[in-house]
Structures are given as C-alpha cells and as structure tokens.
Design an enzyme around this catalytic site. Sequence first.
Site, short mmCIF file in Angstrom:
data_model
loop_
_atom_site.label_atom_id
_atom_site.label_comp_id
_atom_site.label_asym_id
_atom_site.label_seq_id
_atom_site.Cartn_x
_atom_site.Cartn_y
_atom_site.Cartn_z
CG HIS A 1 4.36 -6.14 -1.48
ND1 HIS A 1 4.92 -5.39 -1.63
CD2 HIS A 1 2.92 -6.89 -1.57
CE1 HIS A 1 3.35 -4.57 -2.38
NE2 HIS A 1 2.30 -5.35 -2.52
CB SER B 1 -3.19 2.82 1.87
OG SER B 1 -3.32 2.45 0.53
CB THR C 1 2.80 -1.40 -5.38
OG1 THR C 1 2.95 -1.83 -4.29
CG2 THR C 1 3.11 -2.76 -6.48
CE LYS D 1 -3.85 -0.34 -0.84
NZ LYS D 1 -3.57 -1.22 -2.15
CB CYS D 2 4.17 1.87 -0.06
SG CYS D 2 4.76 2.31 1.46
#
Length: 337
Positions: free
Chosen positions: A138, A168, A76, A73-74
């Site tokens: 990840h 997020s 991707t 949740k950064c």
Amino acid sequence: MATTNEDEKILYQEDDDFKKLITSLPREKGWRVPDIYQFQGFWYHSLMLNCFFESQKHFEAQDSDIVLATFPKCGTTWLKALVFTIVNRKKHSPFSQEHPLLTSNPHAIVRSLEFDIFLPNRTPDLSSLTTPGIVATHSNFGLLANSILETKCRIIYLCRNPKDTFISYFHYAKKSRFNYYEGISSIEEGVDMFCKGMIPCGPIWNHVLDYWKASLDSPDKIFFVTYEELQSEPVSMLRRMADFLGYSFSDEEEESGMVDAIVKLCSFEKLSNLKVNVDGKAGYGLEYKHYFRKGGVGDWKNHLTNEMVERMDAVVEEKLQGSGLMEAKAAFSKSNA
C-alpha cells in the site's frame, strides 16, 4: 498481529530512531487505531509507517519480481488472485479443482511486502519468495524501495473511484478495528477526515497521482488500471495485464477458454463463498470475510448524502485538475469523481 498498544511498544523498543521520529510528526485521530501520523504529506498509523521504512531499507527486488501496489480498499484481494493465477497458470490450472485459491485466501498466497514480510522480521529471508516473486504494497510511490524502481521488476497499480474507496474503507475499519478501538464514530466524521486527506495512506489523490504520473513516464514499468475497468472489461484487462507482465495467453489457451476460467475463478462471487474465506482467519486474527463486502461499483450512492458527494467531488476534482487522469480514466471523471 498484536493489539495497537503492544504494537507500538514493540516498535519503540526495537528502534529508538523510529520512536524519536514518530513522536515528532503531526498526529490526528485514526480510523482503526487511535492515532495516525503525517510523514512527507501522507498519513499512516505507526506500525504501517515503520514497515514501509523497513521495506524501503532492506527489500532487494529482482528483475523478475512483480509488485502489486494499491491504495487500501481498492481491490487488493482481487488483484492478488488475478495476478497469481495469470503467472502460475501452467503450474496451477484455473480449471483444476485443486487450485490454491480454492483453499487459501489470496492474502495468504501473495504476501504483503510490509506486514507479512517485514513486520515479523526486520531482516527476513527473502529466498522464500517464489520466482517470480509477487508481493503487494500500500506504499505511496515515494516510499517504495529503491530496488523496485532500479530493477526491471514490473508494478501493477490498481485504484478505484474515491467515493467507493471511502465507503469500503469506512465499513472495513468498523469491522476490523484493533483492541476494540471505536475509530470513526460516524460517516459524517469520516467524510470530513477523507476530504482533509486524513485516511491511512492518504490523501488518496496524492497516492493515485504519483503512480499515475510515474506510469506515464514509464509505461513499460508501471501498469495503471482502475477497479472499474476490471469490472467492466475483465477479459480484455486480463489480456493486457498478462501482456504487460510477459505472460501473454497463447492461441491454444485462448481457444481453451483459459482467460474466462481465470475471470470466473477469481470473481467476487466465487471467492467470497469459499469456505476458507467464510470461516478462515489471517495469522493476526482478522477474519477473511472482512475482505469481501459487495465487490461492486457505485455503492457510495447508498450511503452518501448529496452534500457529502458535492464536497468529495469538489476536493477530488481540485486535486486532480491538470493531471489528465479525469479525462483518461472514467472512475475519476467529473461525473463519477
């Protein structure tokens, strides 16, 4: 993807060594699945950890490969779209109305090293990867396949303000839980687990720090960038990523507006409104729309109380202290951490 119980049954049947390992690890309540397990200081659900092991054992990176590493949740989805378009712009012009991103979700174009490649097959045929191969992971730095570290392949690591990352993931976990598992019942419970590091692939500070330190040691190997930098300076950051990957924009491309075209094509506004991302689903049933929520910066202010913010800031500052990361990247500074 099968439901959680079926996943674990398959894992245990296929690999007795993994079954023995997983039952010996510390276990806590999970976010999207019932349990997460601690291995070498990081927390994972069992399927994720098993996929990391298989990737570590079997993936043979090539010098031309590109690895997109992110904490969940950064950004991707965004990073996959940007890098695919940069690398393949001669074959697929961002000006074209037939660009693959207009009809396919970025996750269907750039595959996850673990879930798309090693989950379906422990010894997959990697010849199907395009050249250069672009894969996403990840994985924490310590679980990357040795071939990734030993070859000349490049790594782009994208991270994000921890509070926005938490918000997020919290919303994503509620929408995409497997087998109707309720997961984290409240944001208060989520904050507590986050501050204890018990978020999948967490603690986030360890994940980020390992890549940060590696990028300082090997700047030609690892490009460390934040979501916030991409948001505030998309054109200059795209140029820097292209240079790092060996796909610099020519003067002719600059004059044609190529960089701006890529930014526009890969923007949240563009991708989130495409039919494939509104109505489409991944192979394991997850709706693509769950990968698009707001795509902004600072949404944590709408969800976290002052007490939650103070607690999260304190633990992040403590863990990052002395690394230089807070001073180098605004997303992790004391005023934003």
